[in-house]
Design an enzyme around this catalytic site. Structure first.
Site, PDB file in Angstrom:
ATOM      1  CG  LEU A 124       1.660  11.311  -1.855  1.00 18.47           C
ATOM      2  CD1 LEU A 124       1.852  12.682  -2.463  1.00 18.47           C
ATOM      3  CD2 LEU A 124       0.225  11.140  -1.367  1.00 18.47           C
ATOM      4  CG  ASP A 171       0.132   1.559  -2.706  1.00 20.65           C
ATOM      5  OD1 ASP A 171      -0.911   1.880  -2.139  1.00 20.65           O
ATOM      6  OD2 ASP A 171       1.230   1.447  -2.135  1.00 20.65           O
TER       7      ASP A 171
HETATM    8  C1  GLA Z   1       1.663   0.830   1.407  1.00 19.77           C
HETATM    9  C2  GLA Z   1       1.482  -0.498   0.678  1.00 19.77           C
HETATM   10  C3  GLA Z   1       0.004  -0.792   0.431  1.00 19.77           C
HETATM   11  C4  GLA Z   1      -0.830  -0.634   1.693  1.00 19.77           C
HETATM   12  C5  GLA Z   1      -0.500   0.674   2.397  1.00 19.77           C
HETATM   13  C6  GLA Z   1      -1.170   0.782   3.748  1.00 19.77           C
HETATM   14  O1  GLA Z   1       1.290   1.899   0.593  1.00 19.77           O
HETATM   15  O2  GLA Z   1       2.163  -0.497  -0.551  1.00 19.77           O
HETATM   16  O3  GLA Z   1      -0.133  -2.092  -0.116  1.00 19.77           O
HETATM   17  O4  GLA Z   1      -0.689  -1.742   2.536  1.00 19.77           O
HETATM   18  O5  GLA Z   1       0.900   0.847   2.599  1.00 19.77           O
HETATM   19  O6  GLA Z   1      -2.546   0.819   3.596  1.00 19.77           O
END
Ligand code: GLA
Length: 359
Positions: A124, A171
């Site tokens: 998360l 994120d």
């Molecule tokens: C992690 C990374 C994101 C993304 C996700 C997979 O959360 O921080 O940048 O690549 O994995 O979608």
């Protein structure tokens, strides 16, 4: 931020530093509805911020040094604001020092108390949440007005350079620019975004698989390199520019062919999912989540048997009106379930472990 977290953070600040903080900055965590491992391929993603997150209480420090206490770990750090060195091992300190080291403009010496209510290692985005909360505290302390995109890029640089994870921008953008209760369709190529309200009769749950991601940064970086190798072999800047037909003609070696097939298919699914969200078509949205999970499991190979089993169990409970899939980088972590609002309490209470209701 929930009041309990704000109050607790203030209280612990006073206990640790013997004075009241000036303010408490906050940043949420995020759940990704769909669009996994496509952000670093210039793709489209559909994440949303969640209520839980990270709080940072701050005040000026008068001895010229930064004093930081991470309440969740019971650990402290101290460094000169203009010369934070990179810790030899990656930990919460890496993010604090990275955010401080790369801060544009002069950062005064501060006392910081960090506390969060996001489960760590559950996919998360607790690290991006920490970075954005720190950025907000630094902005408030320096009277700077930093726009969400610059803040997101700053946090991403910290993750790359101080934590060694070659992450994309999803994120940080979802956390810095997302709106509560809305899914954000983000184009990771130009960072343009659209916010969609989640229909009133839909609900989003996050179910923790209990398998915490550990030592997976190497796997993550390897997937990114495989995607980049596939793009190079296809003569394009990124897999965003590839169509399924191009892949069929190209006969890439494995595992690049499987990785590229996931990325191209997933970007198409995000477009479709955004349409289904706008038209309130939950059955279609659910199908796309199921296809997305199968692709992450079989083509991108980032799922985990415990997560697969949980997804299956939840999917069979939800039936055809909604869907379940892994969310985040994978290798454990959480499952996201999108389902009719009328069934949320029943599914949440069905004994599937720790459940967080996003909406
Ligand atoms: C992690 C990374 C994101 C993304 C996700 C997979 O959360 O921080 O940048 O690549 O994995 O979608």
């Amino acid at each position: 931020m929930n009041n309990g977290l704000a109050e607790k953070t203030k209280e612990l600040f006073a206990k640790e530093f013997g004075a009241q903080p000036v303010a408490v900055a906050f940043a949420p965590g995020r759940a990704n509805l769909i669009g996994e491992h496509v952000d670093y391929n210039d793709g489209l993603v559909l994440p949303m911020p969640i209520d839980a997150g990270t709080a940072v209480a701050w005040a000026r420090s008068d001895d010229g040094r930064m004093h930081v206490h991470a309440a969740d770990f019971g650990e402290s750090d101290s460094f000169e604001p203009d010369a934070p060195t990179k810790p030899s091992e990656v930990s919460w300190r890496s993010y604090v020092r990275g955010m401080a080291a790369k801060w544009e403009g002069e950062l005064p010496a501060l006392k910081l108390l960090i506390m969060g209510d996001l489960p760590r290692g559950s996919g998360l985005s607790s690290s991006a949440s920490l970075c954005i909360a720190l950025g907000r505290a630094f902005a408030a302390a320096t009277g700077t007005d930093i726009d969400p995109t610059s803040l997101a890029r700053h946090a991403q640089r910290t993750e790359h350079e101080y934590a060694g994870v070659a992450c994309g921008i999803m994120d940080q953008m979802a956390i810095a620019a997302g709106k509560p209760g809305h899914a954000m369709l983000l184009d990771c190529r130009d960072l343009s975004c659209e916010h969609f309200t989640i229909p009133d009769d839909w609900s989003v749950l996050i179910v923790d698989s209990g398998v915490t991601r550990g030592l997976v940064d190497g796997e993550y970086n390897a997937r990114r390199q495989e995607c980049e190798a596939a793009a190079r072999a296809l003569g394009v800047d990124s897999l965003r520019d590839v169509r399924m037909e191009d892949l069929e003609d190209a006969s890439l070696p494995e595992p690049e062919a499987r990785r590229a097939a996931h990325v191209v298919g997933e970007i198409a699914r995000v477009r479709e999912a955004a349409k289904a969200l706008q038209t309130g078509d939950l059955a279609r949205f659910g199908e796309l989540l199921q296809d997305g999970h199968a692709s992450l499991r079989d083509l991108f190979e980032v799922s985990h048997p415990v997560v697969d089993e949980l997804v299956e169990r939840l999917q069979s409970k939800v039936g055809s009106n909604g869907g379940a899939r892994m969310t985040g980088a994978g290798f454990g972590g959480s499952v996201v379930v999108v389902l009719p609002e009328s069934r949320a309490a029943e599914i949440a209470g069905a004994g599937n472990g720790k459940v967080l209701r996003v909406i």
